[in-house]
Design a protein around this motif. Structure first.
Motif, PDB file in Angstrom:
ATOM      1  N   ILE A 109       0.851  -1.201   0.000  1.00  0.00           N
ATOM      2  CA  ILE A 109       0.000   0.000   0.000  1.00  0.00           C
ATOM      3  C   ILE A 109       0.881   1.242   0.000  1.00  0.00           C
ATOM      4  N   GLY A 110       2.037   1.170   0.663  1.00  0.00           N
ATOM      5  CA  GLY A 110       2.986   2.283   0.611  1.00  0.00           C
ATOM      6  C   GLY A 110       3.459   2.544  -0.813  1.00  0.00           C
ATOM      7  N   LEU A 111       3.703   1.487  -1.562  1.00  0.00           N
ATOM      8  CA  LEU A 111       4.124   1.635  -2.960  1.00  0.00           C
ATOM      9  C   LEU A 111       3.008   2.224  -3.817  1.00  0.00           C
ATOM     10  N   VAL A 112       1.783   1.805  -3.566  1.00  0.00           N
ATOM     11  CA  VAL A 112       0.640   2.368  -4.305  1.00  0.00           C
ATOM     12  C   VAL A 112       0.543   3.862  -4.021  1.00  0.00           C
ATOM     13  N   LEU A 113       0.681   4.243  -2.770  1.00  0.00           N
ATOM     14  CA  LEU A 113       0.577   5.659  -2.414  1.00  0.00           C
ATOM     15  C   LEU A 113       1.705   6.484  -3.032  1.00  0.00           C
ATOM     16  N   LYS A 114       2.865   5.876  -3.183  1.00  0.00           N
ATOM     17  CA  LYS A 114       3.988   6.583  -3.825  1.00  0.00           C
ATOM     18  C   LYS A 114       3.772   6.700  -5.337  1.00  0.00           C
ATOM     19  N   ALA A 115       3.081   5.726  -5.917  1.00  0.00           N
ATOM     20  CA  ALA A 115       2.846   5.737  -7.365  1.00  0.00           C
ATOM     21  C   ALA A 115       1.854   6.822  -7.780  1.00  0.00           C
ATOM     22  N   TYR A 116       1.046   7.256  -6.851  1.00  0.00           N
ATOM     23  CA  TYR A 116       0.073   8.317  -7.101  1.00  0.00           C
ATOM     24  C   TYR A 116       0.489   9.519  -6.259  1.00  0.00           C
ATOM     25  N   PRO A 117       0.148  10.705  -6.680  1.00  0.00           N
ATOM     26  CA  PRO A 117       0.581  11.890  -5.914  1.00  0.00           C
ATOM     27  C   PRO A 117      -0.182  12.030  -4.592  1.00  0.00           C
ATOM     28  N   HIS A 118       0.393  11.487  -3.528  1.00  0.00           N
ATOM     29  CA  HIS A 118      -0.210  11.582  -2.206  1.00  0.00           C
ATOM     30  C   HIS A 118       0.659  12.452  -1.307  1.00  0.00           C
TER      31      HIS A 118
END
Length: 178
Positions: A109-118
């Protein structure tokens, strides 16, 4: 609590019995110092916990919110992810438990959040649950992780309960170290 009562609890009940006093102490400390820097209060509270209490507290704070729905899983992951010390504490708590599947979910989930502008801090935090529902790619990336999270959470709670059962008979699980 009497031993027979303790022994009759399900894993999630053991976790809840040990979590409740900790969250009460945490909330009381925050209420007692409303004008102080809340980060300092949080860090002081966390440093007073034992390793097992840190594992229980950090995971349980996340779990209680994130398990409610896909949107809550996303929002609380994003919220705690914008607080690197807290996200690290959640990961450290799960690592302490030796729970590789849950740790992988948190990493993913950390990687997903990094892949999108969070946002990377709370000053920039403007994420809404509605934004998530409108972003199909983000929804598609997060949905399988939530499914895994829901499937793995009972095992995580069981691991916490085993550690607590070994070390916390007779309600000593609520004592905070000095």
């Amino acid at each position: 609590m009497k031993r027979f009562e303790w022994d009759s609890l399900r894993p999630e009940e053991v976790c809840q019995v040990c979590f409740e006093p900790l969250i009460r102490i945490y909330k009381q400390r925050m209420a007692d110092h409303p004008l102080e820097n809340s980060e300092v209060i949080k860090e002081d509270f966390y440093s007073d916990l034992t390793k097992r209490q840190r594992g229980l507290f950090s995971f349980h704070v996340f779990y209680d919110h994130a398990v409610e729905s896909l949107e809550e899983f996303y929002w609380w992951s994003t919220y705690f992810g914008a607080q690197p010390k807290i996200w690290s504490a959640i990961q450290s708590g799960v690592n302490y438990l030796g729970d590789e599947p849950m740790l992988q979910i948190l990493d993913d989930i950390g990687l997903v959040l990094k892949a999108y502008p969070h946002p990377r801090n709370l000053d920039e935090f403007n994420v809404t649950r509605e934004d998530f529902v409108r972003n199909q790619a983000l929804l598609d990336s997060t949905s399988p992780l939530f499914t895994k999270f829901k499937a793995s959470s009972p095992l995580t709670l069981q691991k916490i309960a085993v550690i607590l059962a070994i070390t916390s008979r007779n309600s000593s699980c609520s004592k905070i170290s000095s």
